[in-house]
Motif scaffolding. Structure first.
Motif, short mmCIF file in Angstrom:
data_model
loop_
_atom_site.label_atom_id
_atom_site.label_comp_id
_atom_site.label_asym_id
_atom_site.label_seq_id
_atom_site.Cartn_x
_atom_site.Cartn_y
_atom_site.Cartn_z
N ARG A 139 0.83 -1.20 0.00
CA ARG A 139 0.00 0.00 0.00
C ARG A 139 0.87 1.26 0.00
O ARG A 139 0.56 2.24 -0.68
CB ARG A 139 -0.93 0.00 1.22
CG ARG A 139 -2.08 -0.98 1.12
CD ARG A 139 -3.15 -0.65 2.17
NE ARG A 139 -2.62 -0.75 3.53
CZ ARG A 139 -2.60 -1.84 4.26
NH1 ARG A 139 -3.08 -2.98 3.75
NH2 ARG A 139 -2.12 -1.84 5.48
N TYR A 158 0.75 4.31 -2.85
CA TYR A 158 0.56 5.74 -2.57
C TYR A 158 1.73 6.56 -3.11
O TYR A 158 1.57 7.63 -3.69
CB TYR A 158 0.42 5.98 -1.07
CG TYR A 158 -0.95 5.62 -0.51
CD1 TYR A 158 -2.10 6.31 -0.88
CD2 TYR A 158 -1.07 4.57 0.40
CE1 TYR A 158 -3.34 5.97 -0.37
CE2 TYR A 158 -2.32 4.22 0.92
CZ TYR A 158 -3.45 4.93 0.54
OH TYR A 158 -4.66 4.59 1.05
N GLU A 159 2.94 6.03 -2.91
CA GLU A 159 4.16 6.76 -3.30
C GLU A 159 4.19 7.04 -4.79
O GLU A 159 4.61 8.14 -5.22
CB GLU A 159 5.38 5.93 -2.89
CG GLU A 159 6.71 6.53 -3.27
CD GLU A 159 7.87 5.62 -2.89
OE1 GLU A 159 8.91 5.71 -3.56
OE2 GLU A 159 7.74 4.82 -1.95
N GLY A 199 1.63 7.09 -6.76
CA GLY A 199 0.39 7.73 -7.21
C GLY A 199 -0.59 6.82 -7.90
O GLY A 199 -1.45 7.30 -8.67
N TRP A 255 -2.69 4.84 -6.18
CA TRP A 255 -3.83 4.58 -5.30
C TRP A 255 -3.98 5.73 -4.33
O TRP A 255 -2.99 6.28 -3.87
CB TRP A 255 -3.62 3.27 -4.53
CG TRP A 255 -4.86 2.78 -3.82
CD1 TRP A 255 -5.05 2.73 -2.47
CD2 TRP A 255 -6.03 2.29 -4.42
NE1 TRP A 255 -6.30 2.21 -2.20
CE2 TRP A 255 -6.93 1.92 -3.39
CE3 TRP A 255 -6.44 2.08 -5.75
CZ2 TRP A 255 -8.20 1.40 -3.62
CZ3 TRP A 255 -7.69 1.57 -5.99
CH2 TRP A 255 -8.56 1.22 -4.94
N ARG A 256 -5.23 6.08 -4.04
CA ARG A 256 -5.50 7.22 -3.17
C ARG A 256 -6.36 6.77 -2.00
O ARG A 256 -7.08 5.80 -2.11
CB ARG A 256 -6.22 8.32 -3.96
CG ARG A 256 -5.42 8.84 -5.14
CD ARG A 256 -6.16 9.95 -5.85
NE ARG A 256 -7.36 9.49 -6.50
CZ ARG A 256 -7.39 8.95 -7.72
NH1 ARG A 256 -6.26 8.83 -8.40
NH2 ARG A 256 -8.51 8.55 -8.25
#
Length: 236
Positions: free
Chosen positions: A226, A230-231, A233, A235-236
């Protein structure tokens, strides 16, 4: 598993090690967001895949043919990580990030036992032992295939690893090398060296885990996945 809102944007692909099968990722996938588009593949020579064993380079080409998302996060365990690194080298336009779990991707990963496992006589005996332990009593019908696949892939690893290592600096996507502190298969120092050789990577050490990080520390592994999503970009 597919997301109804983001499936066309990216795909998370898991590649198992040896011996292995796509179900090896199940302990981690239970802790992932259900909206993620997860693809778990049985590589040639393993599980439900009808194809015979192929080498690292051929595996990488095979994986590229299976990719469906325009952008991909590749998660590889053990030899699957070696293949994932090669896919990233070949298709930087598709691979947005890597999670390499217990990866043998440099020559320093190889120990004396690796060469014994690939030897003509000893290799046949040890591959039979590995197959028996990995399968257990319920899957004895798969014994011969697993034995042959393990031995063949061990030989491919010795023959092709240098090519993978020589190109690691060309892997520019963000990467995480996940190391179990108790790993007795791939040395921790070798995994740290691999993180240094990659173009943009960091090492994450899981203290309570051995080589099979996903089963011994699935929650920690899912958190690492996860985090890189995020890192980069995806998945938000």
């Amino acid at each position: 598993m597919r997301s109804s809102t983001m499936a066309t944007e990216f795909e998370v692909v898991f590649l198992h090690g040896q011996p292995g099968q796509k179900e090896d990722f199940s302990p981690v996938s239970r802790w992932m967001d259900p909206g993620l588009w997860l693809t778990c593949l049985d590589r040639p020579g393993w599980g439900s895949n009808p194809l015979g064993v192929i080498g690292i380079e051929a595996n990488a080409q095979w994986v590229i043919d299976q990719l469906r998302g325009p952008r991909v996060l590749l998660i590889g365990h053990s030899l699957g990580a070696t293949i994932a690194a090669r896919v990233a080298e070949l298709r930087p336009d598709r691979v947005a990030g890597l999670v390499l779990i217990a990866p043998p991707i440099t020559q320093t990963s190889l120990m004396a036992i690796d060469r014994l496992l690939a030897a003509r006589i000893v290799g046949h005996m040890t591959s039979a032992l590995v197959a028996g332990v990995a399968l257990g009593p319920r899957r004895r019908s798969e014994f011969q295939r697993v034995r042959r696949s393990f031995l063949a892939e061990q030989r491919h690893l010795l023959d092709e690893l240098k090519r993978v290592e020589d190109s690691l600096a060309l892997v520019r996507c963000p990467s995480v090398v996940v190391a179990g502190l108790r790993d007795r298969v791939v040395p921790l120092a070798a995994m740290a060296h691999a993180a240094d050789r990659l173009g943009d990577a960091r090492l994450e050490v899981v203290p309570a885990a051995g080589h099979d990080v996903m089963h011994s520390a699935p929650v920690a592994t899912a958190a690492i996945v996860r985090g890189i999503l995020y890192e980069i970009g995806l998945w938000r």
